[in-house]
Scaffold this motif. Structure first.
Motif, PDB file in Angstrom:
ATOM      1  N   LYS B 171      22.809  14.387  -6.295  1.00  0.00           N
ATOM      2  CA  LYS B 171      23.238  13.998  -4.948  1.00  0.00           C
ATOM      3  C   LYS B 171      23.313  12.478  -4.835  1.00  0.00           C
ATOM      4  N   GLN B 172      22.263  11.829  -5.367  1.00  0.00           N
ATOM      5  CA  GLN B 172      22.191  10.371  -5.318  1.00  0.00           C
ATOM      6  C   GLN B 172      23.359   9.748  -6.086  1.00  0.00           C
ATOM      7  N   ILE B 173      23.647  10.316  -7.252  1.00  0.00           N
ATOM      8  CA  ILE B 173      24.707   9.760  -8.086  1.00  0.00           C
ATOM      9  C   ILE B 173      26.071   9.929  -7.431  1.00  0.00           C
ATOM     10  N   PHE B 174      26.292  11.092  -6.799  1.00  0.00           N
ATOM     11  CA  PHE B 174      27.573  11.276  -6.123  1.00  0.00           C
ATOM     12  C   PHE B 174      27.717  10.369  -4.909  1.00  0.00           C
ATOM     13  N   GLU B 175      26.596  10.058  -4.272  1.00  0.00           N
ATOM     14  CA  GLU B 175      26.666   9.102  -3.164  1.00  0.00           C
ATOM     15  C   GLU B 175      27.096   7.728  -3.662  1.00  0.00           C
ATOM     16  N   ILE B 176      26.537   7.348  -4.819  1.00  0.00           N
ATOM     17  CA  ILE B 176      26.903   6.062  -5.409  1.00  0.00           C
ATOM     18  C   ILE B 176      28.396   6.031  -5.752  1.00  0.00           C
ATOM     19  N   ILE B 177      28.895   7.143  -6.291  1.00  0.00           N
ATOM     20  CA  ILE B 177      30.303   7.205  -6.667  1.00  0.00           C
ATOM     21  C   ILE B 177      31.183   6.974  -5.437  1.00  0.00           C
ATOM     22  N   ARG B 178      30.815   7.645  -4.347  1.00  0.00           N
ATOM     23  CA  ARG B 178      31.578   7.486  -3.117  1.00  0.00           C
ATOM     24  C   ARG B 178      31.498   6.033  -2.608  1.00  0.00           C
ATOM     25  N   LYS B 179      30.305   5.471  -2.715  1.00  0.00           N
ATOM     26  CA  LYS B 179      30.074   4.109  -2.235  1.00  0.00           C
ATOM     27  C   LYS B 179      30.916   3.105  -3.027  1.00  0.00           C
ATOM     28  N   VAL B 180      30.918   3.287  -4.359  1.00  0.00           N
ATOM     29  CA  VAL B 180      31.692   2.386  -5.217  1.00  0.00           C
ATOM     30  C   VAL B 180      33.175   2.466  -4.851  1.00  0.00           C
ATOM     31  N   ASN B 181      33.633   3.675  -4.587  1.00  0.00           N
ATOM     32  CA  ASN B 181      35.030   3.852  -4.231  1.00  0.00           C
ATOM     33  C   ASN B 181      35.344   3.205  -2.883  1.00  0.00           C
ATOM     34  N   GLU B 182      34.436   3.348  -1.925  1.00  0.00           N
ATOM     35  CA  GLU B 182      34.718   2.824  -0.593  1.00  0.00           C
ATOM     36  C   GLU B 182      34.514   1.321  -0.513  1.00  0.00           C
ATOM     37  N   GLU B 183      33.403   0.829  -1.097  1.00  0.00           N
ATOM     38  CA  GLU B 183      33.072  -0.593  -0.935  1.00  0.00           C
ATOM     39  C   GLU B 183      33.841  -1.493  -1.890  1.00  0.00           C
ATOM     40  N   GLN B 184      33.968  -1.041  -3.140  1.00  0.00           N
ATOM     41  CA  GLN B 184      34.607  -1.911  -4.130  1.00  0.00           C
ATOM     42  C   GLN B 184      36.082  -1.556  -4.343  1.00  0.00           C
ATOM     43  N   ARG B 185      36.541  -0.550  -3.645  1.00  0.00           N
ATOM     44  CA  ARG B 185      37.916  -0.079  -3.789  1.00  0.00           C
ATOM     45  C   ARG B 185      38.242   0.288  -5.242  1.00  0.00           C
ATOM     46  N   THR B 186      37.250   0.796  -5.973  1.00  0.00           N
ATOM     47  CA  THR B 186      37.486   1.204  -7.355  1.00  0.00           C
ATOM     48  C   THR B 186      38.091   2.611  -7.370  1.00  0.00           C
ATOM     49  N   THR B 187      39.151   2.764  -8.111  1.00  0.00           N
ATOM     50  CA  THR B 187      39.769   4.073  -8.270  1.00  0.00           C
ATOM     51  C   THR B 187      38.903   4.907  -9.216  1.00  0.00           C
ATOM     52  N   ILE B 188      38.751   6.175  -8.892  1.00  0.00           N
ATOM     53  CA  ILE B 188      37.834   6.984  -9.694  1.00  0.00           C
ATOM     54  C   ILE B 188      38.492   8.267 -10.194  1.00  0.00           C
ATOM     55  N   PHE B 189      38.300   8.496 -11.485  1.00  0.00           N
ATOM     56  CA  PHE B 189      38.782   9.720 -12.133  1.00  0.00           C
ATOM     57  C   PHE B 189      37.541  10.463 -12.604  1.00  0.00           C
ATOM     58  N   LEU B 190      37.260  11.576 -11.929  1.00  0.00           N
ATOM     59  CA  LEU B 190      36.004  12.278 -12.149  1.00  0.00           C
ATOM     60  C   LEU B 190      36.253  13.604 -12.858  1.00  0.00           C
ATOM     61  N   VAL B 191      35.626  13.765 -14.004  1.00  0.00           N
ATOM     62  CA  VAL B 191      35.698  15.040 -14.712  1.00  0.00           C
ATOM     63  C   VAL B 191      34.407  15.787 -14.445  1.00  0.00           C
ATOM     64  N   GLU B 192      34.493  17.028 -14.003  1.00  0.00           N
ATOM     65  CA  GLU B 192      33.271  17.761 -13.651  1.00  0.00           C
ATOM     66  C   GLU B 192      33.378  19.251 -13.949  1.00  0.00           C
ATOM     67  N   GLN B 193      32.221  19.824 -14.286  1.00  0.00           N
ATOM     68  CA  GLN B 193      32.159  21.277 -14.355  1.00  0.00           C
ATOM     69  C   GLN B 193      31.687  21.813 -13.018  1.00  0.00           C
ATOM     70  N   ASN B 194      30.909  20.992 -12.337  1.00  0.00           N
ATOM     71  CA  ASN B 194      30.429  21.377 -11.016  1.00  0.00           C
ATOM     72  C   ASN B 194      31.563  21.156 -10.015  1.00  0.00           C
ATOM     73  N   ALA B 195      32.479  22.132  -9.980  1.00  0.00           N
ATOM     74  CA  ALA B 195      33.721  21.957  -9.236  1.00  0.00           C
ATOM     75  C   ALA B 195      33.487  21.791  -7.737  1.00  0.00           C
ATOM     76  N   ASN B 196      32.531  22.519  -7.233  1.00  0.00           N
ATOM     77  CA  ASN B 196      32.225  22.479  -5.815  1.00  0.00           C
ATOM     78  C   ASN B 196      31.919  21.054  -5.357  1.00  0.00           C
TER      79      ASN B 196
END
Lengths: 300, 235
Positions: B171-196
């Motif tokens: 949960k913490q890591i996904f929050e960071i991912i969202r934060k990086v995308n919103e604050e730093q405007r970094t584009t993110i390509f996420l590969v996951e098995q946890n599709a939900n």
């Protein structure tokens, strides 16, 4: 006691030279997991380059110390060029081949270089002039140590300090360690891995060449075959210390140098190599990864 | 920003990617979901040049990158957090972060970014002199993401950041991912098995099967898609 000191210092001399060669083995192994069997030949080529340079410069009548310094620099440059080229020609194309292939290739390079020097130079032993001046302060110690040995200790120590600084604190050193630990990941953070590998070969060749020049001027003769025995011994030292580990290579070299020196001095000089290899077998039985080797071999 | 056009990637004679096309616009979070062995990680490794595609094209900011060496690709602004984290085990936490900033030369900014990382993940600051291999799985994942961020990427590729971690850490890591995308405007390509989880943070998603993209849609629609629900969401 004097005899003990003499053997101790003699062992230190051998150990220092082994260390200068073993560092190249261990660094190359650490980074591409290759036992570079041609490494001893690089050391031999260093000694030959120095001899040729010295012969030319002596004819020009330069100062002895200046000649030795220039010869050492020439040997370092020349040997580094050989090490760099050998990697590009014989190892790099085989980087994704099975691990045995570059090993065979290394043996090929070794034989090639030996025979090349044999044909281009001579099969005889050539005298190597001792250009290191006699230090006056050594007279007080009754000649248990020669000035060429003092030069070997000091040079080896300086090389070790420089290398440690390079590996520990510079950006390139960090890139070398990162490449050794996980090559693909190093690429993913932007390391040009080919360049790092080339650099490793150059550094290893340079220290080996320096070892070649120093031991040649200490012993006083060289031939095309000196790289083989020295190379094997340094390899043993690197394995003894734990191949891949730089402090291990130095420690292994010193241990090997002292073992040889004390056994030959107190027991018999006929069995010098037997003692060395017996010791290797014993250490590897109790510590298979070497004295300072990492026991875990996990690579993701 | 990134345009993958019909790439085919091989391992030896085995074709792992059988003509994959993906497009990412600046500022997006997109996700690639699929089963084990579908070719998700291979897609990321093809983008980064570790396993270059044999045919097809990859363009980043208009430049063709599929023929470039990995270090050149990184220098254009693509960083990857690979599967299994791949921390340099015998480098300290600080040295690992330094390696992330390997291609940067702005020493003061690097220092500032490292302080920012330590603020983001106080646990890493605590362990800064410890070697990477001694960290726990969650800490290593934080370090792996931080290392990638140290490169100041425009595009961040994340491979299975949730793998093997406790739900709270995920949960913490996904929050960071969202934060990086919103604050730093970094584009993110996420590969996951946890599709939900992945579809909840992403704007758009691709579904991959056997080396092919089978569905491409808005994340919201994928969450509602009956086939996706059955195959990947376990509903």
């Amino acid at each position: 006691m004097d005899y003990f000191m003499e053997l101790f210092l003699g062992g230190l001399t051998r150990g220092s030279i082994y260390a200068l060669i073993a560092l190249g083995y261990t660094m190359v192994y650490g980074i591409i997991e290759l036992i570079n069997f041609a490494h001893g030949e690089i050391y031999m080529i260093g000694a030959f380059t120095a001899l040729i340079t010295i012969s030319v410069l002596t004819m020009l009548g330069l100062n002895k110390i200046a000649i030795l310094l220039i010869a050492a620099v020439a040997a370092i440059i020349y040997s580094s060029a050989y090490g760099y080229t050998a990697e590009k020609v014989a190892y790099k194309p085989l980087r994704s081949a099975p691990r045995l292939s570059p090993l065979i290739s290394a043996i090929g390079v070794s034989l090639f270089l030996q025979n090349y020097v044999l044909l281009a130079q001579t099969s005889d032993f050539l005298p190597f002039p001792n250009l290191i001046p006699q230090f006056k302060f050594l007279k007080a110690y009754g000649g248990i140590v020669q000035s060429s040995e003092i030069v070997i200790y000091v040079t080896t120590a300086i090389v070790l300090v420089i290398l440690t600084f390079l590996i520990k604190f510079t950006k390139l050193g960090k890139a070398m360690r990162a490449t050794a630990q996980d090559r693909d990941m190093a690429m993913l953070v932007g390391v040009n891995v080919d360049r790092v590998i080339s650099f490793t070969f150059v550094v290893g060749s340079a220290t080996a060449a320096l070892g070649g020049v120093l031991i040649a001027s200490h012993i006083g003769q060289i031939n095309f075959y000196i790289g083989f025995i020295a190379g094997i011994k340094a390899f043993v030292a690197a394995v003894l210390g734990g191949i891949g580990s730089m402090p291990g290579a130095v420690l292994g070299s010193l241990v090997l140098g002292w073992t040889e020196s004390f056994f030959t001095g107190y027991i018999s000089s006929d069995y010098e190599d037997v003692f060395a290899f017996l010791f290797l077998v014993l250490i590897l039985i109790f510590r298979p990864s070497g004295i300072l080797g990492r026991t875990d071999t996990d690579k993701v | 920003m990134l345009k993958i056009d019909n790439i085919k990637t091989y391992y030896g004679n085995i074709m792992a990617l059988k003509g994959v096309s993906i497009e990412i616009s600046e500022g997006e979070i997109i996700t690639l979901i699929g089963a084990n062995g579908a070719g998700k990680s291979t897609t990321l490794m093809s983008i980064c040049g570790i396993v270059p595609p044999r045919s097809g094209e990859i363009r980043f900011m208009g430049k063709a990158i599929h023929t470039m060496k990995p270090d050149r690709i990184v220098s254009l602004g693509i960083s990857q957090v690979p599967e299994g984290r791949r921390i340099f085990p015998y480098l300290t936490v600080t040295e690992n972060l330094d390696m992330g900033a390997f291609l940067r030369n702005d020493r003061e900014n690097i220092k500032r970014d490292m302080d920012y990382i330590f603020e983001l993940f106080p646990i890493l600051a605590e362990r800064r002199h410890q070697s990477g291999g001694t960290l726990s799985g969650g800490e290593q994942q934080m370090l792996a993401i931080s290392r990638a961020l140290m490169a100041k990427p425009r595009l961040l590729l994340l491979d299975e950041p949730s793998l093997g971690l406790a739900p709270l850490i995920v949960k913490q890591i996904f929050e960071i991912i969202r934060k990086v995308n919103e604050e730093q405007r970094t584009t993110i390509f996420l590969v996951e098995q946890n599709a939900n989880l992945a579809l909840k943070v992403a704007h758009r998603g691709y579904v991959m099967e056997n080396g092919r993209i089978t569905i491409a849609d808005k994340a919201q629609s994928l969450l509602a898609n009956e086939d996706v629900k059955k195959a990947y969401l376990g509903l």
